[in-house]
Design an enzyme around this catalytic site. Structure first.
Site, PDB file in Angstrom:
ATOM      1  N   THR A 190      -3.255  -4.291   5.458  1.00 41.30           N
ATOM      2  CA  THR A 190      -2.050  -3.469   5.306  1.00 41.30           C
ATOM      3  C   THR A 190      -2.387  -2.018   5.588  1.00 41.30           C
ATOM      4  OG1 THR A 190      -1.120  -4.890   3.638  1.00 41.30           O
ATOM      5  CG2 THR A 190      -0.517  -2.573   3.482  1.00 41.30           C
ATOM      6  N   VAL A 219       6.132 -12.053  -1.889  1.00 41.64           N
ATOM      7  CA  VAL A 219       6.063 -10.601  -1.746  1.00 41.64           C
ATOM      8  C   VAL A 219       4.734 -10.153  -2.355  1.00 41.64           C
ATOM      9  CG1 VAL A 219       7.084  -8.412  -2.489  1.00 41.64           C
ATOM     10  CG2 VAL A 219       8.569 -10.311  -1.794  1.00 41.64           C
ATOM     11  N   GLY A 220       4.020  -9.323  -1.632  1.00 38.92           N
ATOM     12  CA  GLY A 220       2.724  -8.861  -2.130  1.00 38.92           C
ATOM     13  C   GLY A 220       2.843  -7.559  -2.888  1.00 38.92           C
ATOM     14  N   ASP A 221       1.717  -6.893  -3.015  1.00 36.62           N
ATOM     15  CA  ASP A 221       1.665  -5.622  -3.746  1.00 36.62           C
ATOM     16  C   ASP A 221       2.238  -4.461  -2.944  1.00 36.62           C
ATOM     17  OD1 ASP A 221      -0.505  -5.980  -1.905  1.00 36.62           O
ATOM     18  OD2 ASP A 221      -1.437  -4.182  -2.731  1.00 36.62           O
ATOM     19  N   THR A 241      -4.995  -2.196  -0.413  1.00 32.45           N
ATOM     20  CA  THR A 241      -5.000  -3.246   0.602  1.00 32.45           C
ATOM     21  C   THR A 241      -5.760  -4.438   0.030  1.00 32.45           C
ATOM     22  OG1 THR A 241      -5.557  -3.812   2.890  1.00 32.45           O
ATOM     23  CG2 THR A 241      -7.101  -2.373   1.732  1.00 32.45           C
ATOM     24  N   GLY A 242      -5.555  -5.582   0.622  1.00 28.62           N
ATOM     25  CA  GLY A 242      -6.258  -6.775   0.164  1.00 28.62           C
ATOM     26  C   GLY A 242      -5.309  -7.761  -0.485  1.00 28.62           C
ATOM     27  N   GLY A 244      -2.832  -9.111  -2.492  1.00 30.64           N
ATOM     28  CA  GLY A 244      -1.830  -8.376  -3.248  1.00 30.64           C
ATOM     29  C   GLY A 244      -1.675  -8.845  -4.676  1.00 30.64           C
TER      30      GLY A 244
HETATM   31  N1  ASP Z   1      -1.866  -6.335   0.278  1.00 28.47           N
HETATM   32  C1  ASP Z   1      -1.232  -7.135   1.280  1.00 28.47           C
HETATM   33  C2  ASP Z   1      -0.491  -8.263   0.653  1.00 28.47           C
HETATM   34  O1  ASP Z   1      -0.992  -8.849  -0.285  1.00 28.47           O
HETATM   35  C3  ASP Z   1      -2.186  -7.710   2.243  1.00 28.47           C
HETATM   36  C4  ASP Z   1      -2.954  -6.688   2.992  1.00 28.47           C
HETATM   37  O2  ASP Z   1      -3.581  -5.801   2.443  1.00 28.47           O
HETATM   38  O3  ASP Z   1      -2.884  -6.750   4.209  1.00 28.47           O
HETATM   39  O4  ASP Z   1       0.564  -8.589   1.129  1.00 28.47           O
END
Ligand code: ASP
Length: 332
Positions: A190, A219-221, A241-242, A244
Protein backbone atom coordinates in the site's frame (compact mmCIF):
# COMPACT_ATOMS: atom_id res chain seq x y z
CA UNK A 1 14.03 -1.29 -13.21
CA UNK A 2 10.60 -2.40 -12.09
CA UNK A 3 9.88 -1.71 -8.47
CA UNK A 4 9.60 -5.34 -7.42
CA UNK A 5 12.74 -6.37 -9.22
CA UNK A 6 14.44 -3.42 -7.58
CA UNK A 7 13.17 -4.47 -4.19
CA UNK A 8 14.45 -7.98 -4.71
CA UNK A 9 17.83 -6.84 -5.92
CA UNK A 10 18.17 -4.44 -3.04
CA UNK A 11 17.28 -7.00 -0.46
CA UNK A 12 19.63 -9.57 -1.99
CA UNK A 13 22.42 -7.09 -1.88
CA UNK A 14 21.51 -6.34 1.73
CA UNK A 15 22.57 -2.75 1.40
CA UNK A 16 20.87 0.57 1.76
CA UNK A 17 20.51 2.78 -1.26
CA UNK A 18 20.18 6.51 -1.48
CA UNK A 19 18.92 7.98 -4.71
CA UNK A 20 19.34 11.68 -4.61
CA UNK A 21 19.06 14.63 -6.93
CA UNK A 22 22.40 15.66 -5.50
CA UNK A 23 24.76 12.70 -5.69
CA UNK A 24 25.49 11.75 -2.11
CA UNK A 25 29.09 11.45 -1.01
CA UNK A 26 28.30 8.15 0.57
CA UNK A 27 25.31 5.85 0.87
CA UNK A 28 23.80 5.89 4.33
CA UNK A 29 23.21 2.82 6.42
CA UNK A 30 19.67 1.46 6.56
CA UNK A 31 16.99 3.27 8.46
CA UNK A 32 16.40 6.84 9.46
CA UNK A 33 19.50 8.57 10.65
CA UNK A 34 18.01 11.97 11.11
CA UNK A 35 15.20 11.37 13.53
CA UNK A 36 16.67 13.97 15.84
CA UNK A 37 17.01 16.72 13.28
CA UNK A 38 14.15 19.19 12.88
CA UNK A 39 13.49 20.04 9.24
CA UNK A 40 13.81 23.54 7.81
CA UNK A 41 11.31 22.96 5.00
CA UNK A 42 8.78 20.42 3.78
CA UNK A 43 9.27 16.76 4.53
CA UNK A 44 7.47 13.94 2.73
CA UNK A 45 7.71 10.29 3.64
CA UNK A 46 5.86 7.33 2.17
CA UNK A 47 5.82 3.58 2.36
CA UNK A 48 7.69 1.65 -0.34
CA UNK A 49 9.24 2.99 -3.51
CA UNK A 50 6.66 3.99 -6.09
CA UNK A 51 9.16 6.11 -7.97
CA UNK A 52 10.73 9.48 -7.43
CA UNK A 53 7.76 11.25 -8.97
CA UNK A 54 5.67 10.51 -5.88
CA UNK A 55 7.65 12.48 -3.27
CA UNK A 56 8.66 15.02 -5.89
CA UNK A 57 5.03 15.70 -6.75
CA UNK A 58 4.17 16.30 -3.10
CA UNK A 59 7.18 18.58 -2.72
CA UNK A 60 6.47 20.56 -5.89
CA UNK A 61 2.82 20.95 -4.94
CA UNK A 62 3.89 22.57 -1.67
CA UNK A 63 6.50 24.71 -3.41
CA UNK A 64 3.83 26.03 -5.76
CA UNK A 65 1.63 27.05 -2.85
CA UNK A 66 -0.59 23.98 -2.62
CA UNK A 67 -1.83 22.78 0.74
CA UNK A 68 -0.57 19.67 2.48
CA UNK A 69 -3.84 17.99 1.50
CA UNK A 70 -3.22 18.89 -2.17
CA UNK A 71 0.31 17.51 -1.80
CA UNK A 72 -0.61 14.14 -0.36
CA UNK A 73 -3.55 13.66 -2.71
CA UNK A 74 -1.60 14.44 -5.88
CA UNK A 75 1.33 12.28 -4.85
CA UNK A 76 -0.66 9.13 -4.18
CA UNK A 77 -2.70 9.61 -7.35
CA UNK A 78 0.44 8.55 -9.23
CA UNK A 79 0.47 4.89 -8.15
CA UNK A 80 -3.35 4.88 -8.25
CA UNK A 81 -3.17 5.56 -12.00
CA UNK A 82 -0.18 3.32 -12.72
CA UNK A 83 -1.29 0.03 -14.33
CA UNK A 84 2.01 -1.58 -13.36
CA UNK A 85 1.39 -1.11 -9.65
CA UNK A 86 -0.57 -4.21 -8.70
CA UNK A 87 -1.37 -3.13 -5.15
CA UNK A 88 -2.96 0.30 -5.60
CA UNK A 89 -5.76 1.62 -7.82
CA UNK A 90 -5.87 0.85 -11.54
CA UNK A 91 -4.02 -2.41 -12.21
CA UNK A 92 -4.49 -3.58 -8.62
CA UNK A 93 -5.01 -7.29 -8.17
CA UNK A 94 -8.65 -8.25 -7.61
CA UNK A 95 -10.47 -10.05 -4.84
CA UNK A 96 -11.24 -13.74 -5.11
CA UNK A 97 -14.28 -12.96 -7.26
CA UNK A 98 -12.09 -11.17 -9.78
CA UNK A 99 -13.21 -7.64 -8.81
CA UNK A 100 -10.82 -4.81 -8.02
CA UNK A 101 -12.00 -3.09 -4.83
CA UNK A 102 -10.26 -0.05 -3.45
CA UNK A 103 -9.78 1.45 0.00
CA UNK A 104 -8.40 4.93 0.68
CA UNK A 105 -8.35 7.70 3.23
CA UNK A 106 -6.99 11.18 3.70
CA UNK A 107 -6.52 13.25 6.85
CA UNK A 108 -5.17 16.62 7.85
CA UNK A 109 -3.55 17.60 11.10
CA UNK A 110 -6.67 19.30 12.43
CA UNK A 111 -8.60 16.05 12.54
CA UNK A 112 -10.51 16.45 9.27
CA UNK A 113 -10.63 13.15 7.44
CA UNK A 114 -12.47 11.17 4.80
CA UNK A 115 -12.40 7.61 3.55
CA UNK A 116 -13.86 5.23 1.05
CA UNK A 117 -13.93 1.49 1.44
CA UNK A 118 -14.83 -1.32 -0.96
CA UNK A 119 -15.06 1.18 -3.82
CA UNK A 120 -15.13 -0.24 -7.35
CA UNK A 121 -14.56 1.21 -10.83
CA UNK A 122 -13.08 4.55 -9.81
CA UNK A 123 -9.42 5.20 -10.53
CA UNK A 124 -8.76 7.73 -7.77
CA UNK A 125 -10.31 6.63 -4.49
CA UNK A 126 -8.14 9.14 -2.60
CA UNK A 127 -9.90 11.98 -4.39
CA UNK A 128 -13.29 10.56 -3.49
CA UNK A 129 -12.08 10.28 0.12
CA UNK A 130 -11.09 13.94 -0.02
CA UNK A 131 -14.55 14.89 -1.22
CA UNK A 132 -16.12 12.86 1.57
CA UNK A 133 -14.01 14.92 3.96
CA UNK A 134 -14.73 18.27 2.35
CA UNK A 135 -18.31 17.94 1.13
CA UNK A 136 -20.09 15.72 3.61
CA UNK A 137 -20.69 15.46 7.33
CA UNK A 138 -19.40 11.90 7.24
CA UNK A 139 -16.03 10.22 7.39
CA UNK A 140 -16.49 6.91 5.57
CA UNK A 141 -18.53 5.91 2.54
CA UNK A 142 -18.62 2.28 1.48
CA UNK A 143 -19.22 0.21 -1.63
CA UNK A 144 -22.17 1.15 -3.80
CA UNK A 145 -22.87 4.32 -1.83
CA UNK A 146 -19.28 5.46 -2.27
CA UNK A 147 -19.52 4.75 -6.00
CA UNK A 148 -22.80 6.65 -6.28
CA UNK A 149 -21.26 9.60 -4.43
CA UNK A 150 -18.24 9.53 -6.74
CA UNK A 151 -20.38 9.47 -9.88
CA UNK A 152 -22.57 12.27 -8.59
CA UNK A 153 -19.43 14.32 -8.14
CA UNK A 154 -18.15 13.87 -11.64
CA UNK A 155 -15.89 10.85 -11.34
CA UNK A 156 -15.97 8.51 -14.31
CA UNK A 157 -16.66 4.81 -14.03
CA UNK A 158 -13.99 2.58 -15.54
CA UNK A 159 -12.76 -0.98 -15.56
CA UNK A 160 -9.78 -1.19 -13.19
CA UNK A 161 -8.89 -4.80 -14.00
CA UNK A 162 -5.99 -4.66 -16.44
CA UNK A 163 -5.22 -7.60 -18.74
CA UNK A 164 -2.10 -8.37 -16.66
CA UNK A 165 -4.05 -8.38 -13.41
CA UNK A 166 -6.71 -10.57 -14.99
CA UNK A 167 -4.07 -13.01 -16.20
CA UNK A 168 -2.55 -13.14 -12.69
CA UNK A 169 -6.01 -13.74 -11.26
CA UNK A 170 -6.66 -16.61 -13.67
CA UNK A 171 -3.31 -18.11 -12.70
CA UNK A 172 -4.20 -17.76 -9.02
CA UNK A 173 -7.57 -19.46 -9.62
CA UNK A 174 -5.72 -22.66 -10.56
CA UNK A 175 -4.78 -23.18 -6.90
CA UNK A 176 -6.87 -20.52 -5.15
CA UNK A 177 -4.17 -20.48 -2.51
CA UNK A 178 -4.82 -17.75 0.05
CA UNK A 179 -3.16 -17.78 3.43
CA UNK A 180 -3.14 -14.51 5.31
CA UNK A 181 -1.58 -13.50 7.69
CA UNK A 182 1.20 -14.49 5.35
CA UNK A 183 1.84 -12.01 2.57
CA UNK A 184 2.62 -13.14 -0.93
CA UNK A 185 4.72 -11.04 -3.24
CA UNK A 186 1.63 -9.36 -4.59
CA UNK A 187 -0.71 -8.89 -1.70
CA UNK A 188 0.92 -6.03 0.08
CA UNK A 189 2.49 -2.67 -0.84
CA UNK A 190 0.00 0.00 0.00
CA UNK A 191 1.07 3.60 -0.35
CA UNK A 192 0.78 5.56 2.86
CA UNK A 193 2.21 9.06 2.58
CA UNK A 194 2.76 11.84 5.11
CA UNK A 195 3.64 15.43 4.29
CA UNK A 196 4.66 18.38 6.46
CA UNK A 197 4.87 21.80 4.84
CA UNK A 198 7.76 23.22 6.85
CA UNK A 199 5.39 25.25 9.02
CA UNK A 200 4.17 22.32 11.06
CA UNK A 201 1.05 21.63 8.98
CA UNK A 202 0.66 17.96 8.26
CA UNK A 203 -1.55 15.68 6.19
CA UNK A 204 -1.53 12.08 5.12
CA UNK A 205 -3.13 9.77 2.58
CA UNK A 206 -3.28 6.03 2.29
CA UNK A 207 -4.62 4.13 -0.73
CA UNK A 208 -4.65 0.48 -1.75
CA UNK A 209 -6.35 -2.29 -3.65
CA UNK A 210 -5.85 -4.32 -0.49
CA UNK A 211 -4.71 -7.87 -0.35
CA UNK A 212 -4.84 -9.74 -3.61
CA UNK A 213 -7.46 -12.51 -3.75
CA UNK A 214 -9.11 -11.29 -0.54
CA UNK A 215 -12.59 -12.41 0.44
CA UNK A 216 -15.08 -10.15 -1.31
CA UNK A 217 -16.01 -7.28 0.96
CA UNK A 218 -12.81 -7.40 2.99
CA UNK A 219 -11.56 -4.00 4.10
CA UNK A 220 -8.03 -3.63 5.42
CA UNK A 221 -6.37 -1.09 7.66
CA UNK A 222 -5.51 1.39 4.93
CA UNK A 223 -8.77 3.41 4.84
CA UNK A 224 -9.38 3.18 8.58
CA UNK A 225 -8.47 6.35 10.43
CA UNK A 226 -6.21 5.37 13.31
CA UNK A 227 -5.21 2.06 11.76
CA UNK A 228 -3.70 2.75 8.32
CA UNK A 229 -3.28 6.48 8.89
CA UNK A 230 -3.40 9.06 11.63
CA UNK A 231 -2.28 12.68 11.64
CA UNK A 232 -2.33 15.29 14.38
CA UNK A 233 -0.67 18.68 13.95
CA UNK A 234 0.04 18.78 17.69
CA UNK A 235 2.30 15.77 17.38
CA UNK A 236 2.84 14.20 13.96
CA UNK A 237 1.54 11.38 11.83
CA UNK A 238 1.93 7.71 11.01
CA UNK A 239 0.85 5.36 8.25
CA UNK A 240 1.01 1.63 7.72
CA UNK A 241 1.57 -1.11 5.21
CA UNK A 242 1.39 -4.87 5.42
CA UNK A 243 -1.22 -7.28 6.72
CA UNK A 244 -4.03 -4.91 7.55
CA UNK A 245 -5.72 -7.13 10.09
CA UNK A 246 -2.62 -7.01 12.29
CA UNK A 247 -2.45 -3.22 12.06
CA UNK A 248 -6.16 -2.78 12.81
CA UNK A 249 -5.88 -4.90 15.93
CA UNK A 250 -3.50 -2.43 17.58
CA UNK A 251 -4.89 0.76 15.97
CA UNK A 252 -1.33 1.03 14.71
CA UNK A 253 -1.08 4.57 13.35
CA UNK A 254 -3.00 6.12 16.23
CA UNK A 255 -0.85 4.18 18.66
CA UNK A 256 2.32 5.57 17.09
CA UNK A 257 1.04 9.16 17.22
CA UNK A 258 0.08 8.74 20.87
CA UNK A 259 3.49 7.25 21.66
CA UNK A 260 5.12 10.27 20.03
CA UNK A 261 2.80 12.54 22.01
CA UNK A 262 4.20 10.90 25.10
CA UNK A 263 7.78 11.57 24.12
CA UNK A 264 8.85 8.60 22.02
CA UNK A 265 10.79 9.29 18.86
CA UNK A 266 9.07 8.27 15.61
CA UNK A 267 11.48 5.37 15.30
CA UNK A 268 10.85 4.12 18.84
CA UNK A 269 7.11 4.53 18.33
CA UNK A 270 7.16 2.42 15.14
CA UNK A 271 9.10 -0.29 16.95
CA UNK A 272 6.74 -0.33 19.93
CA UNK A 273 3.71 -0.65 17.64
CA UNK A 274 5.26 -3.63 15.88
CA UNK A 275 6.17 -5.19 19.23
CA UNK A 276 2.58 -4.66 20.35
CA UNK A 277 1.31 -6.58 17.31
CA UNK A 278 3.41 -9.65 18.00
CA UNK A 279 2.99 -9.42 21.76
CA UNK A 280 -0.78 -9.45 21.50
CA UNK A 281 -0.93 -11.88 18.59
CA UNK A 282 2.18 -14.09 18.68
CA UNK A 283 0.87 -16.14 15.76
CA UNK A 284 1.91 -13.32 13.45
CA UNK A 285 5.52 -13.73 14.52
CA UNK A 286 5.34 -17.41 13.66
CA UNK A 287 4.47 -16.75 10.02
CA UNK A 288 7.40 -16.43 7.67
CA UNK A 289 5.60 -14.18 5.28
CA UNK A 290 4.18 -11.85 7.90
CA UNK A 291 4.66 -8.27 6.77
CA UNK A 292 3.80 -5.13 8.70
CA UNK A 293 5.53 -1.80 8.72
CA UNK A 294 5.04 1.83 9.58
CA UNK A 295 6.46 5.19 8.65
CA UNK A 296 6.03 8.13 11.01
CA UNK A 297 6.92 11.78 11.23
CA UNK A 298 6.75 14.44 13.92
CA UNK A 299 5.39 17.89 13.17
CA UNK A 300 9.02 19.05 13.19
CA UNK A 301 9.80 16.65 10.35
CA UNK A 302 11.68 14.02 12.32
CA UNK A 303 11.03 10.63 10.78
CA UNK A 304 10.86 6.98 11.70
CA UNK A 305 10.29 3.81 9.69
CA UNK A 306 10.30 0.18 10.67
CA UNK A 307 8.97 -3.14 9.48
CA UNK A 308 8.55 -6.40 11.29
CA UNK A 309 10.54 -8.32 8.68
CA UNK A 310 13.32 -7.08 6.48
CA UNK A 311 12.19 -5.66 3.15
CA UNK A 312 10.30 -2.41 3.74
CA UNK A 313 11.61 0.58 1.87
CA UNK A 314 10.41 4.10 2.20
CA UNK A 315 10.64 7.23 0.10
CA UNK A 316 11.75 10.44 1.71
CA UNK A 317 11.92 13.99 0.45
CA UNK A 318 13.76 16.35 2.75
CA UNK A 319 15.35 19.66 1.77
CA UNK A 320 14.09 18.92 -1.74
CA UNK A 321 16.23 15.80 -1.98
CA UNK A 322 14.56 12.46 -2.66
CA UNK A 323 15.94 9.31 -1.07
CA UNK A 324 14.79 5.73 -1.23
CA UNK A 325 15.86 4.03 1.98
CA UNK A 326 15.70 0.54 3.47
CA UNK A 327 13.77 0.67 6.72
CA UNK A 328 15.08 -0.91 9.88
CA UNK A 329 13.41 -4.17 10.81
CA UNK A 330 12.88 -6.38 13.83
CA UNK A 331 13.62 -9.83 12.41
CA UNK A 332 15.15 -11.08 9.17
N1 ASP B 1 -2.41 -2.85 4.43
C1 ASP B 1 -3.01 -3.31 3.21
C2 ASP B 1 -4.22 -4.11 3.51
O1 ASP B 1 -4.21 -4.89 4.44
C3 ASP B 1 -2.10 -4.14 2.41
C4 ASP B 1 -0.87 -3.44 1.99
O2 ASP B 1 -0.13 -2.87 2.78
O3 ASP B 1 -0.65 -3.41 0.79
O4 ASP B 1 -5.17 -4.01 2.77
Amino acid sequence: MKRRAFLKTASLAGTATLISQKTPAQSPASGPKDSGTPAQGPVIISTWDFGRAVPETAFQTLMKGGTVIDAVERAVMIPEADPEVTTVGYGGYPDRNGKVTLDACIMNGNGDCGAVVFLENIMHPVSVARLVMEKTQHVVLAGEGALQFALENGFKKMNLLTPDAEAAYKEWLKTSDYKPPQASEHNHDTIGLLAMDGKGNMAGACTTSGMAWKIRGRVGDSPLIGAGLYVDNDVGGATATGIGEAVIKVAGSFLIVELMRNGKSPQEACRIALERIVHKQPRYAEKDGFVAGFVAMTKEGQIGAMSYRKGLRYSLCKDGVVSIVDADYMVK
